[in-house]
Motif scaffolding. Structure first.
Motif, short mmCIF file in Angstrom:
data_model
loop_
_atom_site.label_atom_id
_atom_site.label_comp_id
_atom_site.label_asym_id
_atom_site.label_seq_id
_atom_site.Cartn_x
_atom_site.Cartn_y
_atom_site.Cartn_z
N ALA A 105 0.84 -1.19 0.00
CA ALA A 105 0.00 0.00 0.00
C ALA A 105 0.88 1.25 0.00
CB ALA A 105 -0.93 0.01 1.21
N VAL A 106 0.47 2.23 -0.76
CA VAL A 106 1.20 3.49 -0.83
C VAL A 106 0.22 4.58 -1.23
CG1 VAL A 106 1.82 3.26 -3.28
CG2 VAL A 106 3.31 4.59 -1.75
N GLY A 107 0.54 5.81 -0.95
CA GLY A 107 -0.31 6.93 -1.33
C GLY A 107 -1.45 7.16 -0.37
N ALA A 108 -2.48 7.88 -0.87
CA ALA A 108 -3.58 8.31 -0.03
C ALA A 108 -4.68 7.27 0.11
CB ALA A 108 -4.18 9.61 -0.58
N GLY A 109 -4.54 6.13 -0.55
CA GLY A 109 -5.54 5.08 -0.42
C GLY A 109 -6.64 5.14 -1.45
N ASP A 110 -6.53 6.06 -2.43
CA ASP A 110 -7.56 6.18 -3.47
C ASP A 110 -7.11 5.61 -4.81
OD1 ASP A 110 -5.64 8.02 -4.07
OD2 ASP A 110 -7.01 9.72 -4.37
N GLY A 111 -6.02 4.84 -4.80
CA GLY A 111 -5.53 4.24 -6.04
C GLY A 111 -4.63 5.13 -6.85
N THR A 112 -4.32 6.32 -6.33
CA THR A 112 -3.41 7.22 -7.03
C THR A 112 -2.23 7.56 -6.14
OG1 THR A 112 -4.49 9.26 -6.27
CG2 THR A 112 -5.34 8.24 -8.29
N ILE A 113 -1.15 7.98 -6.80
CA ILE A 113 0.05 8.39 -6.07
C ILE A 113 0.61 9.64 -6.73
CG2 ILE A 113 0.70 6.06 -5.33
CD1 ILE A 113 2.78 6.19 -7.69
N THR A 114 1.51 10.30 -6.05
CA THR A 114 2.26 11.40 -6.63
C THR A 114 3.70 10.95 -6.83
OG1 THR A 114 2.98 12.33 -4.50
CG2 THR A 114 0.81 13.02 -5.35
#
Length: 272
Positions: free
Chosen positions: A151-160
């Protein structure tokens, strides 16, 4: 053809042309610069003859024959697989033979040299070359593919891009669009380590699934990555690269025309 007959035919051709087509190196022979030039033109002549034959056969029969297509690995997954499926439905007389290419530059070379009639590739710049036609198909997106359960990022399936900092990656060798994008992100973000560098891009996903590292992959791999259990994320804002269809100017076979028209039609439908 037996070797003596072949040798005599080559010698006769060289005598007629007044140039050496081969350099003899011990028991071997390699093409001279004149031979390379003639081979490239000869392939195109044969392509033109195939186009004439196919045009005659297509009258009353529809498109028939074989089209040789060069594609990078992600483009071979999408859209080439979907194009072949559609061709089988609407043009059952057309056979598609694909040639794997490492980069867009290699796809262009295969088409310009007459080894393939069409090519599909991703390139930040429009592919150019004398006698080359290029059509923009879509903007392919890069994905972050990680080992299952990661898991990575904000949890909405997107990352920066900044979410990549500190990660280890499986990357292809230089000269590919994926490696160029990884190198750019590494320079911008910093602290991106290379866990493995591979020449065969088909092993990238298996290595990710085994936990070797994460990977940047074009969205043509999205379906396979998710079905394999990998964690897949899209970038926000998106990391994109244009995808192109290329072919030479001049006569083309009916099979190649069917492939090109189907590809452009699918791209137009997707855009709408």
């Amino acid at each position: 053809m037996a070797q003596p007959s072949l040798s005599r035919a080559i010698a006769k051709l060289e005598e007629e042309l007044g140039v050496a087509l081969f350099h003899r190196v011990g028991r071997n022979a390699v093409l001279s610069s004149a031979g390379e030039s003639m081979a490239e033109r000869a392939r195109q002549v044969l392509r033109d003859l195939d186009a004439l034959r196919a045009a005659a056969q297509a009258v009353g029969e529809g498109a028939v024959g074989r089209v040789d297509v060069a594609a990078t690995s992600s483009s071979a997954l999408e859209p080439v697989i979907s194009i072949i499926a559609e061709l089988r439905e609407h043009h059952p007389g057309v056979t598609v033979s694909t040639s794997s290419a490492l980069s867009a530059t290699e796809v262009v070379a295969l088409v310009l040299r007459g080894r393939c009639e069409a090519g599909v590739c991703a390139s930040a710049e429009r592919p150019v070359g004398q006698g080359l036609v290029s059509h923009h198909l879509r903007d392919e997106q890069f994905l972050l593919v990680m080992p299952p359960g990661t898991a990575v990022g904000a949890g909405d399936g997107t990352i920066t891009a900044n979410d990549l900092r500190g990660m280890h990656f499986v990357v292809p060798h230089a000269a590919t669009a994926v490696r160029a994008r990884f190198d750019r992100l590494a320079a911008e973000v910093g602290e991106l380590a290379i866990a493995a560098e591979v020449g065969d891009r088909s092993v990238v996903l298996p290595m990710v699934l085994r936990g070797v590292g994460a990977a940047l992959m074009p969205d043509g791999w999205d379906y396979l990555a998710r079905r394999s259990g990998a964690s897949v994320y899209r970038f926000d804002p998106p990391e994109r690269i244009p995808q192109w269809l290329i072919h030479r100017t001049g006569p083309i076979t009916a099979a190649a025309r069917a492939f090109i028209d189907t590809t452009l039609s699918r791209a137009q439908d997707a855009a709408e």
